[in-house]
Motif scaffolding. Structure first.
Motif, PDB file in Angstrom:
ATOM      1  N   PHE A  59       0.817  -1.223   0.000  1.00  0.00           N
ATOM      2  CA  PHE A  59       0.000   0.000   0.000  1.00  0.00           C
ATOM      3  C   PHE A  59       0.847   1.267   0.000  1.00  0.00           C
ATOM      4  O   PHE A  59       0.507   2.224  -0.694  1.00  0.00           O
ATOM      5  CB  PHE A  59      -1.011  -0.042   1.157  1.00  0.00           C
ATOM      6  CG  PHE A  59      -2.004  -1.152   0.942  1.00  0.00           C
ATOM      7  CD1 PHE A  59      -3.100  -0.958   0.131  1.00  0.00           C
ATOM      8  CD2 PHE A  59      -1.790  -2.420   1.468  1.00  0.00           C
ATOM      9  CE1 PHE A  59      -3.990  -1.989  -0.151  1.00  0.00           C
ATOM     10  CE2 PHE A  59      -2.667  -3.466   1.199  1.00  0.00           C
ATOM     11  CZ  PHE A  59      -3.764  -3.250   0.388  1.00  0.00           C
ATOM     12  N   LEU A  90      -4.142  -1.965  -8.901  1.00  0.00           N
ATOM     13  CA  LEU A  90      -4.141  -3.223  -8.132  1.00  0.00           C
ATOM     14  C   LEU A  90      -3.327  -4.289  -8.856  1.00  0.00           C
ATOM     15  O   LEU A  90      -2.515  -4.995  -8.240  1.00  0.00           O
ATOM     16  CB  LEU A  90      -5.563  -3.743  -7.920  1.00  0.00           C
ATOM     17  CG  LEU A  90      -6.503  -2.948  -7.029  1.00  0.00           C
ATOM     18  CD1 LEU A  90      -7.705  -3.809  -6.667  1.00  0.00           C
ATOM     19  CD2 LEU A  90      -5.826  -2.445  -5.776  1.00  0.00           C
ATOM     20  N   ASP A  91      -3.548  -4.411 -10.176  1.00  0.00           N
ATOM     21  CA  ASP A  91      -2.858  -5.450 -10.953  1.00  0.00           C
ATOM     22  C   ASP A  91      -1.344  -5.252 -10.931  1.00  0.00           C
ATOM     23  O   ASP A  91      -0.583  -6.211 -11.000  1.00  0.00           O
ATOM     24  CB  ASP A  91      -3.347  -5.450 -12.403  1.00  0.00           C
ATOM     25  CG  ASP A  91      -4.785  -5.939 -12.523  1.00  0.00           C
ATOM     26  OD1 ASP A  91      -5.297  -6.505 -11.532  1.00  0.00           O
ATOM     27  OD2 ASP A  91      -5.400  -5.742 -13.581  1.00  0.00           O
ATOM     28  N   ARG A  99     -12.404   3.960 -10.787  1.00  0.00           N
ATOM     29  CA  ARG A  99     -12.959   2.600 -10.861  1.00  0.00           C
ATOM     30  C   ARG A  99     -13.589   2.390 -12.232  1.00  0.00           C
ATOM     31  O   ARG A  99     -13.442   1.339 -12.843  1.00  0.00           O
ATOM     32  CB  ARG A  99     -13.994   2.378  -9.762  1.00  0.00           C
ATOM     33  CG  ARG A  99     -13.354   1.988  -8.452  1.00  0.00           C
ATOM     34  CD  ARG A  99     -14.411   1.499  -7.466  1.00  0.00           C
ATOM     35  NE  ARG A  99     -13.799   0.668  -6.448  1.00  0.00           N
ATOM     36  CZ  ARG A  99     -14.004   0.818  -5.142  1.00  0.00           C
ATOM     37  NH1 ARG A  99     -14.826   1.748  -4.690  1.00  0.00           N
ATOM     38  NH2 ARG A  99     -13.395   0.018  -4.288  1.00  0.00           N
ATOM     39  N   TYR A 154      -8.109   2.211 -11.429  1.00  0.00           N
ATOM     40  CA  TYR A 154      -8.063   1.557 -10.113  1.00  0.00           C
ATOM     41  C   TYR A 154      -7.608   0.104 -10.264  1.00  0.00           C
ATOM     42  O   TYR A 154      -6.683  -0.353  -9.569  1.00  0.00           O
ATOM     43  CB  TYR A 154      -9.445   1.640  -9.458  1.00  0.00           C
ATOM     44  CG  TYR A 154      -9.588   0.812  -8.193  1.00  0.00           C
ATOM     45  CD1 TYR A 154      -9.173   1.306  -6.965  1.00  0.00           C
ATOM     46  CD2 TYR A 154     -10.148  -0.471  -8.242  1.00  0.00           C
ATOM     47  CE1 TYR A 154      -9.293   0.544  -5.815  1.00  0.00           C
ATOM     48  CE2 TYR A 154     -10.273  -1.233  -7.090  1.00  0.00           C
ATOM     49  CZ  TYR A 154      -9.851  -0.727  -5.879  1.00  0.00           C
ATOM     50  OH  TYR A 154      -9.965  -1.484  -4.749  1.00  0.00           O
ATOM     51  N   GLN A 155      -8.228  -0.627 -11.199  1.00  0.00           N
ATOM     52  CA  GLN A 155      -7.874  -2.039 -11.401  1.00  0.00           C
ATOM     53  C   GLN A 155      -6.436  -2.178 -11.898  1.00  0.00           C
ATOM     54  O   GLN A 155      -5.717  -3.098 -11.494  1.00  0.00           O
ATOM     55  CB  GLN A 155      -8.849  -2.706 -12.367  1.00  0.00           C
ATOM     56  CG  GLN A 155      -8.717  -4.223 -12.420  1.00  0.00           C
ATOM     57  CD  GLN A 155      -8.912  -4.875 -11.049  1.00  0.00           C
ATOM     58  OE1 GLN A 155      -9.869  -4.564 -10.334  1.00  0.00           O
ATOM     59  NE2 GLN A 155      -7.994  -5.766 -10.653  1.00  0.00           N
ATOM     60  N   ILE A 197      -0.140   0.937  -3.661  1.00  0.00           N
ATOM     61  CA  ILE A 197      -1.545   1.074  -4.048  1.00  0.00           C
ATOM     62  C   ILE A 197      -2.140   2.387  -3.527  1.00  0.00           C
ATOM     63  O   ILE A 197      -2.765   3.136  -4.286  1.00  0.00           O
ATOM     64  CB  ILE A 197      -2.351  -0.156  -3.563  1.00  0.00           C
ATOM     65  CG1 ILE A 197      -1.876  -1.418  -4.297  1.00  0.00           C
ATOM     66  CG2 ILE A 197      -3.846   0.067  -3.754  1.00  0.00           C
ATOM     67  CD1 ILE A 197      -2.410  -2.730  -3.720  1.00  0.00           C
ATOM     68  N   TYR A 242       0.454  -4.215  -8.446  1.00  0.00           N
ATOM     69  CA  TYR A 242       1.060  -4.606  -7.168  1.00  0.00           C
ATOM     70  C   TYR A 242       0.655  -5.991  -6.686  1.00  0.00           C
ATOM     71  O   TYR A 242       1.353  -6.592  -5.884  1.00  0.00           O
ATOM     72  CB  TYR A 242       0.723  -3.570  -6.088  1.00  0.00           C
ATOM     73  CG  TYR A 242       1.414  -2.259  -6.343  1.00  0.00           C
ATOM     74  CD1 TYR A 242       2.762  -2.108  -6.010  1.00  0.00           C
ATOM     75  CD2 TYR A 242       0.762  -1.194  -6.950  1.00  0.00           C
ATOM     76  CE1 TYR A 242       3.429  -0.923  -6.263  1.00  0.00           C
ATOM     77  CE2 TYR A 242       1.421  -0.005  -7.211  1.00  0.00           C
ATOM     78  CZ  TYR A 242       2.745   0.130  -6.865  1.00  0.00           C
ATOM     79  OH  TYR A 242       3.399   1.297  -7.125  1.00  0.00           O
ATOM     80  N   ILE A 243      -0.490  -6.466  -7.113  1.00  0.00           N
ATOM     81  CA  ILE A 243      -0.986  -7.748  -6.624  1.00  0.00           C
ATOM     82  C   ILE A 243      -1.215  -8.662  -7.819  1.00  0.00           C
ATOM     83  O   ILE A 243      -1.946  -8.306  -8.737  1.00  0.00           O
ATOM     84  CB  ILE A 243      -2.284  -7.569  -5.811  1.00  0.00           C
ATOM     85  CG1 ILE A 243      -2.000  -6.696  -4.582  1.00  0.00           C
ATOM     86  CG2 ILE A 243      -2.836  -8.932  -5.385  1.00  0.00           C
ATOM     87  CD1 ILE A 243      -3.234  -6.317  -3.804  1.00  0.00           C
ATOM     88  N   TYR A 302       1.506 -10.362   0.933  1.00  0.00           N
ATOM     89  CA  TYR A 302       2.463  -9.738   0.012  1.00  0.00           C
ATOM     90  C   TYR A 302       3.890  -9.895   0.558  1.00  0.00           C
ATOM     91  O   TYR A 302       4.812 -10.261  -0.173  1.00  0.00           O
ATOM     92  CB  TYR A 302       2.109  -8.263  -0.159  1.00  0.00           C
ATOM     93  CG  TYR A 302       3.029  -7.495  -1.078  1.00  0.00           C
ATOM     94  CD1 TYR A 302       2.791  -7.441  -2.442  1.00  0.00           C
ATOM     95  CD2 TYR A 302       4.133  -6.802  -0.569  1.00  0.00           C
ATOM     96  CE1 TYR A 302       3.629  -6.717  -3.286  1.00  0.00           C
ATOM     97  CE2 TYR A 302       4.975  -6.078  -1.399  1.00  0.00           C
ATOM     98  CZ  TYR A 302       4.715  -6.040  -2.757  1.00  0.00           C
ATOM     99  OH  TYR A 302       5.544  -5.324  -3.584  1.00  0.00           O
ATOM    100  N   TYR A 336     -12.133   1.205  -0.284  1.00  0.00           N
ATOM    101  CA  TYR A 336     -11.447   0.950  -1.556  1.00  0.00           C
ATOM    102  C   TYR A 336     -10.670  -0.358  -1.567  1.00  0.00           C
ATOM    103  O   TYR A 336     -10.130  -0.731  -2.611  1.00  0.00           O
ATOM    104  CB  TYR A 336     -10.538   2.137  -1.952  1.00  0.00           C
ATOM    105  CG  TYR A 336      -9.371   2.371  -1.007  1.00  0.00           C
ATOM    106  CD1 TYR A 336      -9.471   3.310   0.015  1.00  0.00           C
ATOM    107  CD2 TYR A 336      -8.197   1.649  -1.131  1.00  0.00           C
ATOM    108  CE1 TYR A 336      -8.425   3.521   0.884  1.00  0.00           C
ATOM    109  CE2 TYR A 336      -7.141   1.859  -0.262  1.00  0.00           C
ATOM    110  CZ  TYR A 336      -7.250   2.788   0.742  1.00  0.00           C
ATOM    111  OH  TYR A 336      -6.207   2.977   1.619  1.00  0.00           O
ATOM    112  N   TYR A 337     -10.605  -1.066  -0.414  1.00  0.00           N
ATOM    113  CA  TYR A 337      -9.913  -2.374  -0.413  1.00  0.00           C
ATOM    114  C   TYR A 337     -10.358  -3.182   0.802  1.00  0.00           C
ATOM    115  O   TYR A 337     -10.363  -2.665   1.911  1.00  0.00           O
ATOM    116  CB  TYR A 337      -8.385  -2.167  -0.380  1.00  0.00           C
ATOM    117  CG  TYR A 337      -7.637  -3.381  -0.862  1.00  0.00           C
ATOM    118  CD1 TYR A 337      -7.327  -3.546  -2.212  1.00  0.00           C
ATOM    119  CD2 TYR A 337      -7.275  -4.396   0.025  1.00  0.00           C
ATOM    120  CE1 TYR A 337      -6.683  -4.682  -2.665  1.00  0.00           C
ATOM    121  CE2 TYR A 337      -6.624  -5.537  -0.417  1.00  0.00           C
ATOM    122  CZ  TYR A 337      -6.326  -5.663  -1.762  1.00  0.00           C
ATOM    123  OH  TYR A 337      -5.695  -6.789  -2.215  1.00  0.00           O
TER     124      TYR A 337
END
Ligand code: GLN
Length: 231
Positions: free
Chosen positions: A21, A224-225, A215, A220-221, A33, A227-228, A171, A91-92
């Motif tokens: 994060f 996320l993609d 979003r 937003y996606q 993130i 980092y995760i 993570y 948001y998460y």
């Protein structure tokens, strides 16, 4: 409404190290993130801000004493905090999990913590959870201000376990932090951006509007993609 905030630079406090994060890359720049969501929202809404990586409990204390305009720090939206702070839309989703040293084969459940020392991070949901079960399971709690110090004390054996947010511990394990999880995640709260109750309502409104936009437009996606790993 960015027009009303022309020339204003909001002060936004964050944690020091809470990957994925917020953390520093090898150039010493803050990434993660939260950092990228904030940047994307600010760009979308046209406001300026200065990031202030104070550490989690210090960031929350700065907010409480009105020394910062907002906090983004993987901060869980809890009922208790909602008495003092106004949160954005979540948001998460998160939760709390116990972690032990990767080569520890003796701790399999909370029952094995009896008589042991457990590490937590000051002011966090993980600390609150550990405090809520420590008498039942007979362990003591030792406090740290930063997640890496908490992990280090488990690795050196000064504490037998720690309690951390599940997405952060998951993570960290994939990044080789030397720990492992042996119990299920405890249900926790989702993360939100926080302002002091009744203050900075324009900033909170912009955060929510920007979050909705990023979003919808895929930003937003994409963050996320980055980092995760996609599941
Ligand atoms: N999500 C946890 C909380 O809000 C921990 C946040 C953090 O350590 N940055 O308490």
């Amino acid at each position: 409404d960015a027009g009303a905030n022309a020339g204003k630079v909001f002060n936004i406090a964050t944690d020091t190290t809470f990957a994925p994060f917020e953390f520093q890359n090898d150039k010493g720049e803050y990434v993660g993130i939260d950092i990228e969501i904030l940047a994307a929202i600010a760009e979308d809404q046209g406001f300026e801000y200065k990031l202030n990586p104070l550490g989690f409990s210090a960031a929350v204390a700065a907010l409480e004493s009105n020394q910062t305009d907002g906090v983004i720090a993987g901060m869980s939206i809890t009922e208790e905090r909602q008495q003092k702070y106004d949160f954005s839309e979540a948001y998460y989703d998160s939760g709390v999990v116990m972690a032990i040293k990767a080569d520890n084969d003796t701790i399999k459940s909370y029952g094995d913590l009896k008589g042991q020392q457990v590490a937590v991070k000051t002011g966090t949901e993980g600390a609150t959870f550990a405090e809520s079960i420590k008498d039942q399971y007979g362990f003591t709690v030792v406090y740290f201000d930063e997640s890496p110090l908490m992990y280090e004390t488990v690795k050196t054996g000064n504490a037998v376990a720690c309690f951390e947010d599940y997405p952060v511990m998951g993570y960290g394990i994939t990044q080789g932090n030397g720990l492992k999880m042996v119990t299920d995640m405890e249900k926790g709260s989702s993360y939100g951006f926080a302002v002091l109750k009744g203050k900075n309502t324009d900033l909170l409104d912009m955060f929510n509007a920007g979050l909705k936009n990023i979003r919808e437009n895929g930003t937003y996606q994409a963050i996320l993609d980055k980092y995760i790993a996609a599941e």
